[in-house]
Design a protein around this motif. Structure first.
Motif, PDB file in Angstrom:
ATOM      1  N   PRO A  88       0.905  -1.136   0.038  1.00 36.48           N
ATOM      2  CA  PRO A  88       0.039  -0.249   0.073  1.00 36.48           C
ATOM      3  C   PRO A  88       0.864   1.243   0.135  1.00 36.48           C
ATOM      4  O   PRO A  88       1.654   1.403   0.842  1.00 36.48           O
ATOM      5  CB  PRO A  88      -0.838  -0.231   1.336  1.00 36.48           C
ATOM      6  N   ARG A  89       0.392   2.130  -0.809  1.00 32.96           N
ATOM      7  CA  ARG A  89       1.062   3.392  -0.886  1.00 32.96           C
ATOM      8  C   ARG A  89       0.115   4.844  -1.539  1.00 32.96           C
ATOM      9  O   ARG A  89      -0.784   3.988  -2.132  1.00 32.96           O
ATOM     10  CB  ARG A  89       2.426   3.454  -1.731  1.00 32.96           C
ATOM     11  N   GLY A  90       0.436   5.866  -1.377  1.00 35.27           N
ATOM     12  CA  GLY A  90      -0.448   6.812  -1.846  1.00 35.27           C
ATOM     13  C   GLY A  90      -1.552   7.257  -0.593  1.00 35.27           C
ATOM     14  O   GLY A  90      -1.471   6.832   0.385  1.00 35.27           O
ATOM     15  N   PRO A  91      -2.344   8.295  -1.134  1.00 33.42           N
ATOM     16  CA  PRO A  91      -3.146   9.024  -0.314  1.00 33.42           C
ATOM     17  C   PRO A  91      -4.318   8.013   0.160  1.00 33.42           C
ATOM     18  O   PRO A  91      -4.845   7.023  -0.546  1.00 33.42           O
ATOM     19  CB  PRO A  91      -3.662  10.042  -1.153  1.00 33.42           C
ATOM     20  N   LEU A  92      -4.715   8.165   1.377  1.00 33.03           N
ATOM     21  CA  LEU A  92      -6.028   7.508   1.762  1.00 33.03           C
ATOM     22  C   LEU A  92      -6.837   8.579   2.836  1.00 33.03           C
ATOM     23  O   LEU A  92      -6.207   8.803   3.657  1.00 33.03           O
ATOM     24  CB  LEU A  92      -5.558   6.210   2.728  1.00 33.03           C
ATOM     25  N   ILE A  93      -7.781   8.868   2.525  1.00 29.19           N
ATOM     26  CA  ILE A  93      -8.802   9.688   3.083  1.00 29.19           C
ATOM     27  C   ILE A  93      -9.698   8.902   4.028  1.00 29.19           C
ATOM     28  O   ILE A  93     -10.687   8.412   3.285  1.00 29.19           O
ATOM     29  CB  ILE A  93      -9.404  10.891   2.435  1.00 29.19           C
ATOM     30  N   MET A 140     -13.643  11.253  -0.461  1.00 29.89           N
ATOM     31  CA  MET A 140     -13.381  10.654   0.831  1.00 29.89           C
ATOM     32  C   MET A 140     -13.324   9.040   0.417  1.00 29.89           C
ATOM     33  O   MET A 140     -14.300   8.721  -0.333  1.00 29.89           O
ATOM     34  CB  MET A 140     -14.434  10.806   1.834  1.00 29.89           C
ATOM     35  N   ASP A 141     -12.442   8.448   0.815  1.00 29.88           N
ATOM     36  CA  ASP A 141     -12.117   6.838   0.836  1.00 29.88           C
ATOM     37  C   ASP A 141     -13.149   5.964   1.553  1.00 29.88           C
ATOM     38  O   ASP A 141     -13.980   5.035   0.998  1.00 29.88           O
ATOM     39  CB  ASP A 141     -10.823   6.586   0.630  1.00 29.88           C
ATOM     40  N   LEU A 270     -18.312   0.576   9.306  1.00 30.74           N
ATOM     41  CA  LEU A 270     -16.965   1.237   8.226  1.00 30.74           C
ATOM     42  C   LEU A 270     -17.794   0.988   7.088  1.00 30.74           C
ATOM     43  O   LEU A 270     -18.619   0.125   6.585  1.00 30.74           O
ATOM     44  CB  LEU A 270     -16.146  -0.142   8.239  1.00 30.74           C
ATOM     45  N   VAL A 271     -17.773   2.295   6.207  1.00 32.89           N
ATOM     46  CA  VAL A 271     -18.648   2.634   5.020  1.00 32.89           C
ATOM     47  C   VAL A 271     -17.792   2.900   3.974  1.00 32.89           C
ATOM     48  O   VAL A 271     -16.797   3.656   4.133  1.00 32.89           O
ATOM     49  CB  VAL A 271     -19.938   3.580   5.506  1.00 32.89           C
ATOM     50  N   LYS A 272     -18.012   2.558   2.750  1.00 33.34           N
ATOM     51  CA  LYS A 272     -17.580   3.332   1.655  1.00 33.34           C
ATOM     52  C   LYS A 272     -18.434   3.153   0.473  1.00 33.34           C
ATOM     53  O   LYS A 272     -19.561   2.657   0.660  1.00 33.34           O
ATOM     54  CB  LYS A 272     -16.348   2.305   1.105  1.00 33.34           C
ATOM     55  N   HIS A 273     -18.475   3.937  -0.522  1.00 38.15           N
ATOM     56  CA  HIS A 273     -19.099   3.923  -1.698  1.00 38.15           C
ATOM     57  C   HIS A 273     -19.445   2.744  -2.618  1.00 38.15           C
ATOM     58  O   HIS A 273     -18.101   2.101  -2.736  1.00 38.15           O
ATOM     59  CB  HIS A 273     -19.033   5.205  -2.565  1.00 38.15           C
ATOM     60  N   LYS A 274     -20.278   2.242  -2.962  1.00 32.81           N
ATOM     61  CA  LYS A 274     -20.284   1.001  -3.725  1.00 32.81           C
ATOM     62  C   LYS A 274     -19.716   1.079  -5.050  1.00 32.81           C
ATOM     63  O   LYS A 274     -19.103   0.137  -5.347  1.00 32.81           O
ATOM     64  CB  LYS A 274     -21.813   0.629  -3.720  1.00 32.81           C
ATOM     65  N   GLY A 275     -19.564   2.206  -5.538  1.00 28.45           N
ATOM     66  CA  GLY A 275     -18.892   2.384  -6.587  1.00 28.45           C
ATOM     67  C   GLY A 275     -17.166   2.573  -6.758  1.00 28.45           C
ATOM     68  O   GLY A 275     -16.577   2.626  -7.637  1.00 28.45           O
ATOM     69  N   PRO A 281      -4.269   0.721  -0.237  1.00 29.64           N
ATOM     70  CA  PRO A 281      -4.277   1.305   0.962  1.00 29.64           C
ATOM     71  C   PRO A 281      -5.489   1.145   1.541  1.00 29.64           C
ATOM     72  O   PRO A 281      -5.718   0.978   2.909  1.00 29.64           O
ATOM     73  CB  PRO A 281      -4.127   2.872   0.928  1.00 29.64           C
ATOM     74  N   MET A 282      -6.709   1.165   1.034  1.00 31.66           N
ATOM     75  CA  MET A 282      -8.204   0.946   1.679  1.00 31.66           C
ATOM     76  C   MET A 282      -7.975  -0.581   1.959  1.00 31.66           C
ATOM     77  O   MET A 282      -8.666  -0.771   2.952  1.00 31.66           O
ATOM     78  CB  MET A 282      -9.112   1.180   0.219  1.00 31.66           C
TER      79      MET A 282
END
Length: 295
Positions: A88-93, A140-141, A270-275, A281-282
């Protein structure tokens, strides 16, 4: 034309104004303004029409937005293709309430940043409604919500744990020695509560409304630590997650009143968008939460 300028431009469009984009990106408002001015100078056009505090995209701004999204997406795709490593690397919001970040998550966040030092972890505090909007706008991720339940056709949610809510008071409060406290006992009391959009506050106020109980005064305070300090000074009662006041209850600085009204419990999800595409990282964060926190 720089990628960061395009990302600033995209976030202004998604969030609706310069100040919110600056706050979200961690920039000063002058930096955000400079990014747009440089883009406008390079492209020799205006990207936004400004009417007081309101902004709208010009026709050229709308054209650029379509290209900007594709350019930023291509940059991400290029990084993924060229970096075939699964590290994992890069941004995670990530969005989460203050109470979870301060009282539930520190050990997990420390472990995550230790395991994956190349991830640029960006934590955002706010309310469930804020996080839902940001997830839908794909700025937001992941979010962790405190709600009684999550029913949203656009979001994937995973139950994490039950989060008990307690009614707290100073040991000097008149109700501190009571054997039981019911909704009617709270009539004409002073309350020190979190922001109006807080789900545990909303649940508590529904209980009072159903019992036709009116507060004398409600002091709205944004920070949990400040709420606790005001209750410690016997300025009123409050409802907070048990985890946020556990230390003070053990030391006797605060007391949990023996509540006999309807149960006050919400749950963490814990929630994320379905798409949303689940990047490395996520995936690593979701896995660690599952291993450490899911009950």
């Amino acid at each position: 034309m720089e990628i960061r300028q395009l990302k600033t431009f995209i976030n202004i469009v998604k969030l609706g104004n310069f100040s919110q984009a600056a706050q979200f990106l961690g920039y000063t408002q002058s930096t955000v303004t400079t990014h747009i001015q440089l883009l406008e100078k390079e492209l020799n056009t205006l990207l936004f029409e400004r009417f007081g505090q309101q902004i709208t995209l010009t026709e050229d701004g709308q054209r650029l937005y379509d290209y900007a999204e594709r350019i930023v997406k291509l940059e991400e795709d290029a990084k993924n293709v060229l970096n075939r490593s699964s590290i994992p690397r890069g941004p995670l919001i990530i969005g989460m309430p203050e109470s979870l970040c301060v009282y539930r998550m520190p050990a997990l966040l420390k472990e995550y940043t230790s395991l994956y030092p190349d991830v640029e972890l960006n934590l955002k505090f706010g309310t469930a409604s804020d996080f839902r909007a940001l997830l839908r706008k794909n700025v937001m991720d992941i979010a962790i919500l405190l709600e009684q339940s999550v029913s949203d056709s656009e979001l994937d949610s995973t139950f994490l744990w039950p989060e008990p809510i307690v009614l707290i008071a100073s040991p000097e409060h008149a109700l501190a020695k009571s054997d039981s406290v019911e909704p009617m006992d709270l009539s004409n009391q002073i309350f020190v509560l979190s922001e109006a959009s807080s789900n545990y506050r909303l649940a508590f106020e529904k209980i009072l409304e159903k019992a036709n109980v009116r507060a004398k005064t409600i002091l709205e305070v944004g920070q949990i630590q400040a709420i606790k300090q005001l209750v410690l000074q016997n300025l009123g009662l409050s409802v907070l997650p048990l985890v946020a006041v556990h230390k003070e209850l053990v030391t006797g600085e605060l007391v949990a009143l023996p509540w006999r009204g309807p149960e006050m419990q919400i749950n963490a999800y814990l929630v994320k968008h379905k798409g949303k595409w689940v990047n490395y990282p996520m995936r690593a964060f979701i896995k660690l939460v599952g291993e450490r926190l899911i009950r």
